[in-house]
Design a protein around this motif. Structure first.
Motif, PDB file in Angstrom:
ATOM      1  N   LYS A 190      48.270 -10.184  57.656  1.00 43.20           N
ATOM      2  CA  LYS A 190      47.225 -10.509  58.626  1.00 43.20           C
ATOM      3  C   LYS A 190      45.906 -10.846  57.925  1.00 43.20           C
ATOM      4  O   LYS A 190      45.190 -11.749  58.343  1.00 43.20           O
ATOM      5  CB  LYS A 190      47.046  -9.321  59.569  1.00 43.20           C
ATOM      6  CG  LYS A 190      46.171  -9.561  60.754  1.00 43.20           C
ATOM      7  CD  LYS A 190      46.302  -8.362  61.694  1.00 43.20           C
ATOM      8  CE  LYS A 190      45.170  -8.231  62.625  1.00 43.20           C
ATOM      9  NZ  LYS A 190      43.946  -7.744  62.077  1.00 43.20           N
ATOM     10  N   PHE A 224      56.841  -3.407  69.075  1.00 41.15           N
ATOM     11  CA  PHE A 224      55.514  -3.615  68.505  1.00 41.15           C
ATOM     12  C   PHE A 224      54.398  -2.986  69.333  1.00 41.15           C
ATOM     13  O   PHE A 224      53.473  -2.404  68.771  1.00 41.15           O
ATOM     14  CB  PHE A 224      55.237  -5.113  68.300  1.00 41.15           C
ATOM     15  CG  PHE A 224      54.236  -5.344  67.221  1.00 41.15           C
ATOM     16  CD1 PHE A 224      54.643  -5.390  65.897  1.00 41.15           C
ATOM     17  CD2 PHE A 224      52.891  -5.455  67.506  1.00 41.15           C
ATOM     18  CE1 PHE A 224      53.721  -5.563  64.885  1.00 41.15           C
ATOM     19  CE2 PHE A 224      51.967  -5.633  66.492  1.00 41.15           C
ATOM     20  CZ  PHE A 224      52.389  -5.691  65.182  1.00 41.15           C
ATOM     21  N   ASP A 225      54.483  -3.073  70.642  1.00 43.37           N
ATOM     22  CA  ASP A 225      53.429  -2.497  71.478  1.00 43.37           C
ATOM     23  C   ASP A 225      53.329  -0.991  71.322  1.00 43.37           C
ATOM     24  O   ASP A 225      52.264  -0.419  71.514  1.00 43.37           O
ATOM     25  CB  ASP A 225      53.664  -2.845  72.951  1.00 43.37           C
ATOM     26  CG  ASP A 225      53.377  -4.308  73.231  1.00 43.37           C
ATOM     27  OD1 ASP A 225      52.723  -4.968  72.391  1.00 43.37           O
ATOM     28  OD2 ASP A 225      53.824  -4.799  74.280  1.00 43.37           O
ATOM     29  N   PHE A 246      47.663  -4.837  68.019  1.00 44.00           N
ATOM     30  CA  PHE A 246      47.413  -6.135  67.387  1.00 44.00           C
ATOM     31  C   PHE A 246      47.031  -7.148  68.447  1.00 44.00           C
ATOM     32  O   PHE A 246      47.490  -7.076  69.577  1.00 44.00           O
ATOM     33  CB  PHE A 246      48.703  -6.641  66.722  1.00 44.00           C
ATOM     34  CG  PHE A 246      48.737  -6.542  65.226  1.00 44.00           C
ATOM     35  CD1 PHE A 246      48.364  -5.397  64.578  1.00 44.00           C
ATOM     36  CD2 PHE A 246      49.185  -7.607  64.471  1.00 44.00           C
ATOM     37  CE1 PHE A 246      48.444  -5.297  63.210  1.00 44.00           C
ATOM     38  CE2 PHE A 246      49.273  -7.523  63.099  1.00 44.00           C
ATOM     39  CZ  PHE A 246      48.892  -6.357  62.458  1.00 44.00           C
ATOM     40  N   SER A 290      47.714 -10.192  70.359  1.00 43.17           N
ATOM     41  CA  SER A 290      49.021 -10.806  70.600  1.00 43.17           C
ATOM     42  C   SER A 290      49.092 -12.256  70.126  1.00 43.17           C
ATOM     43  O   SER A 290      50.165 -12.758  69.814  1.00 43.17           O
ATOM     44  CB  SER A 290      49.392 -10.717  72.074  1.00 43.17           C
ATOM     45  OG  SER A 290      48.425 -11.378  72.855  1.00 43.17           O
ATOM     46  N   LEU A 342      50.367 -12.151  66.615  1.00 37.79           N
ATOM     47  CA  LEU A 342      51.566 -11.357  66.396  1.00 37.79           C
ATOM     48  C   LEU A 342      52.749 -12.151  65.852  1.00 37.79           C
ATOM     49  O   LEU A 342      53.294 -11.807  64.807  1.00 37.79           O
ATOM     50  CB  LEU A 342      51.957 -10.646  67.692  1.00 37.79           C
ATOM     51  CG  LEU A 342      53.159  -9.730  67.628  1.00 37.79           C
ATOM     52  CD1 LEU A 342      52.946  -8.649  66.596  1.00 37.79           C
ATOM     53  CD2 LEU A 342      53.404  -9.109  68.989  1.00 37.79           C
TER      54      LEU A 342
END
Length: 195
Positions: free
Chosen positions: A86, A130-131, A136, A138, A141
């Motif tokens: 990221k 992931f949630d 993050f 989205s 993502l």
């Protein structure tokens, strides 16, 4: 930017921020005694590995595990590289440098090799859960996960089949760097954790 002082690194109350600082201090001790051990590039890559090695611990399930001894699903060291990916564009890392740091992060714990042998399962569980891990953005993502999975696959292949470390023309220097940075991250993490 993450506020690492809000997240636990250990069940004894040590925050992620403090744990990373402890590793940085151990690196300084090492370099005081062995000032010529690392090239400038190796030192920079090791510093990045130290910074990001436990970022996967900011996931909600890991924090819950530390507080209530619950299951954290995917091991934190397999999630930490997502944060490096990221942030990687701003750090101007080459593909080879990213591979060294991600390999080191994934390799800093020897447990939970199941995901290294089942990369598609790892990606599916990562996307589906992931949630429950992170907050993050989205929009980032899918791009972040896809980029990470490309490096994860390369690193997993090297970890599960060490013969791949030495395949390819001109790989000796790269392999030395990979082994040196990953090995030192393990030792520095153990030293910091063991006081």
């Amino acid at each position: 930017m993450l506020d690492l002082s809000k997240y636990l690194a250990k069940s004894n109350g040590i925050t992620l921020k403090q744990h990373i600082e402890d590793l940085k201090n151990q690196l300084n001790v090492l370099l005081t005694h062995y000032p010529n051990l690392l090239t400038e590039e190796e030192k920079w890559l090791l510093e990045l590995a130290i910074e990001y090695h436990d970022y996967g611990k900011v996931n909600k399930l890991f924090q819950e595990k530390l507080r209530n001894k619950k299951d954290d699903k995917i091991p934190h060291h397999l999630l930490s590289g997502l944060f490096l990916i990221k942030d990687a564009l701003s750090k101007k890392l080459t593909d080879e440098q990213l591979e060294v740091v991600i390999y080191s992060i994934i390799r800093h714990h020897k447990r939970d090799k199941g995901y290294l042998n089942s990369i598609n399962r790892f990606k599916t569980e990562l996307i589906n859960s992931f949630d429950s891990f992170f907050d993050f953005d989205s929009s980032e993502l899918k791009k972040t996960i896809n980029a990470y999975m490309w490096y994860f696959r390369k690193c997993a292949n090297k970890i599960t089949n060490s013969n791949q470390l030495f395949q390819g023309e001109g790989k000796i220097e790269f392999t030395r760097k990979l082994i040196k940075v990953s090995g030192l991250l393990i030792r520095i993490d153990h030293s910091a954790s063991g006081d």
